[in-house]
Motif scaffolding. Structure first.
Motif, mmCIF file in Angstrom:
data_model
loop_
_atom_site.group_PDB
_atom_site.id
_atom_site.type_symbol
_atom_site.label_atom_id
_atom_site.label_comp_id
_atom_site.label_asym_id
_atom_site.label_seq_id
_atom_site.Cartn_x
_atom_site.Cartn_y
_atom_site.Cartn_z
ATOM 1 N N PHE A 144 0.789 -1.228 0.000
ATOM 2 C CA PHE A 144 0.000 0.000 0.000
ATOM 3 C C PHE A 144 0.826 1.286 0.000
ATOM 4 C CE2 PHE A 144 -3.835 -2.372 1.912
ATOM 5 C CZ PHE A 144 -4.254 -2.737 0.656
ATOM 6 N N PRO A 145 1.890 1.388 0.779
ATOM 7 C CA PRO A 145 2.647 2.654 0.748
ATOM 8 C C PRO A 145 3.243 2.969 -0.624
ATOM 9 C CG PRO A 145 3.238 1.392 2.685
ATOM 10 C CD PRO A 145 2.374 0.500 1.841
ATOM 11 N N VAL A 146 3.421 1.973 -1.450
ATOM 12 C CA VAL A 146 3.959 2.194 -2.788
ATOM 13 C C VAL A 146 2.835 2.323 -3.812
ATOM 14 C CG1 VAL A 146 5.393 1.179 -4.592
ATOM 15 C CG2 VAL A 146 6.038 0.917 -2.202
ATOM 16 N N LEU A 147 1.843 1.457 -3.704
ATOM 17 C CA LEU A 147 0.801 1.387 -4.719
ATOM 18 C C LEU A 147 -0.212 2.531 -4.630
ATOM 19 C CD1 LEU A 147 -0.231 -0.271 -7.078
ATOM 20 C CD2 LEU A 147 -1.576 -1.611 -5.468
ATOM 21 N N LEU A 148 -0.602 2.930 -3.430
ATOM 22 C CA LEU A 148 -1.629 3.976 -3.295
ATOM 23 C C LEU A 148 -1.214 5.316 -3.900
ATOM 24 C CD1 LEU A 148 -3.286 3.226 0.145
ATOM 25 C CD2 LEU A 148 -4.198 2.831 -2.130
ATOM 26 N N PRO A 149 0.027 5.789 -3.687
ATOM 27 C CA PRO A 149 0.400 7.035 -4.374
ATOM 28 C C PRO A 149 0.378 6.879 -5.893
ATOM 29 C CG PRO A 149 1.996 6.533 -2.659
ATOM 30 C CD PRO A 149 1.067 5.366 -2.754
ATOM 31 N N GLY A 150 0.770 5.695 -6.373
ATOM 32 C CA GLY A 150 0.721 5.445 -7.807
ATOM 33 C C GLY A 150 -0.696 5.465 -8.341
ATOM 34 N N MET A 151 -1.612 4.871 -7.596
ATOM 35 C CA MET A 151 -3.011 4.866 -8.013
ATOM 36 C C MET A 151 -3.589 6.291 -7.988
ATOM 37 S SD MET A 151 -3.749 1.787 -8.824
ATOM 38 C CE MET A 151 -5.517 1.697 -8.827
ATOM 39 N N ALA A 152 -3.219 7.070 -6.970
ATOM 40 C CA ALA A 152 -3.695 8.457 -6.903
ATOM 41 C C ALA A 152 -3.153 9.258 -8.082
ATOM 42 C CB ALA A 152 -3.264 9.091 -5.580
ATOM 43 N N GLU A 153 -1.886 9.068 -8.401
ATOM 44 C CA GLU A 153 -1.280 9.757 -9.544
ATOM 45 C C GLU A 153 -1.935 9.303 -10.853
ATOM 46 O OE1 GLU A 153 0.916 12.744 -10.836
ATOM 47 O OE2 GLU A 153 0.930 12.103 -8.744
ATOM 48 N N LEU A 154 -2.265 8.023 -10.922
ATOM 49 C CA LEU A 154 -2.953 7.472 -12.090
ATOM 50 C C LEU A 154 -4.306 8.155 -12.283
ATOM 51 C CD1 LEU A 154 -3.253 5.160 -14.269
ATOM 52 C CD2 LEU A 154 -4.387 3.892 -12.466
ATOM 53 N N LEU A 155 -5.043 8.344 -11.211
ATOM 54 C CA LEU A 155 -6.349 9.005 -11.310
ATOM 55 C C LEU A 155 -6.204 10.459 -11.751
ATOM 56 C CD1 LEU A 155 -8.142 7.510 -8.197
ATOM 57 C CD2 LEU A 155 -8.632 7.045 -10.600
ATOM 58 N N HIS A 156 -5.179 11.139 -11.236
ATOM 59 C CA HIS A 156 -4.944 12.527 -11.654
ATOM 60 C C HIS A 156 -4.633 12.590 -13.149
ATOM 61 C CE1 HIS A 156 -5.182 14.491 -7.785
ATOM 62 N NE2 HIS A 156 -4.374 13.592 -7.254
ATOM 63 N N ARG A 157 -3.774 11.679 -13.617
ATOM 64 C CA ARG A 157 -3.404 11.673 -15.032
ATOM 65 C C ARG A 157 -4.596 11.291 -15.902
ATOM 66 N NH1 ARG A 157 1.301 11.287 -18.116
ATOM 67 N NH2 ARG A 157 2.188 12.441 -16.382
#
Length: 188
Positions: A58-71
């Motif tokens: 989660f500490p790695v994947l959640l920021p990636g998922m949030a960035e994915l949603l922004h993009r």
């Protein structure tokens, strides 16, 4: 799903969009190492699945998922049925570049990642359709130029000219003459 007081609760999309950066999203949603019940990292081979997810994934994947949603929002994926944005490619690139083992290395684009390159050699992708590559302005220019050409070709004088050119080609058999010309040139 967020973990608050040990109870799984669904996340709202606003939580991802309201935060200014992906790191703050993770800090708000998931208690990581400093607030977790374990002070030192658990052994990844012997810890429970929940501890493994909470500490390593989660500490790695959640920021990636949030960035994915922004993009995805930036690429207008929520407004259109089809876009050129490929979420798996973005997430792969993001996770590869944010890998702590690659901390001192420069940014690597998706198609330059070694394992992606190897995979695409064996499994080539079909080309992206032109309709997805063109911007709205470029697409409107293509459509307008086609329409103008169509309207011009519908003009009676242009139709007459095209008919005359067709008859001229048939009567003089221009393609045959061109072939004869080149055979004479090659014979010299």
């Amino acid at each position: 799903v967020s973990l608050e007081a040990g109870i799984l609760q669904p996340l709202r999309m606003e939580q991802f969009y309201s935060a200014p950066a992906a790191d703050t999203v993770v800090q708000q949603l998931l208690p990581i190492a400093e607030t977790a019940p374990f002070l030192e990292p658990p052994d990844p081979k012997t810890c429970s699945p929940r501890e493994y997810l909470e500490y390593y994934i989660f500490p790695v994947l959640l920021p990636g998922m949030a960035e994915l949603l922004h993009r995805a929002k930036k690429e207008k994926c929520f407004e259109r049925k089809r876009t050129k944005f490929i979420a798996c490619d973005f997430l792969t690139e993001w996770l590869y570049n944010k890998n702590p083992k690659r901390k001192d290395e420069s940014f690597t684009e998706f198609f330059s990642i070694p394992f992606v390159n190897d995979w695409l050699k064996d499994h080539p992708r079909p080309p992206i359709p032109l309709s997805l590559l063109l911007s709205e302005e470029e697409a409107s220019i293509v459509i307008q130029s086609f329409w103008r050409g169509y309207r011009v070709r519908c003009d009676s004088e242009i139709q007459e000219l095209r008919q005359w050119q067709k008859q001229l080609r048939e009567e003089k058999n221009i393609t045959k003459r061109v072939k004869e010309f080149w055979t004479k040139q090659e014979a010299k």
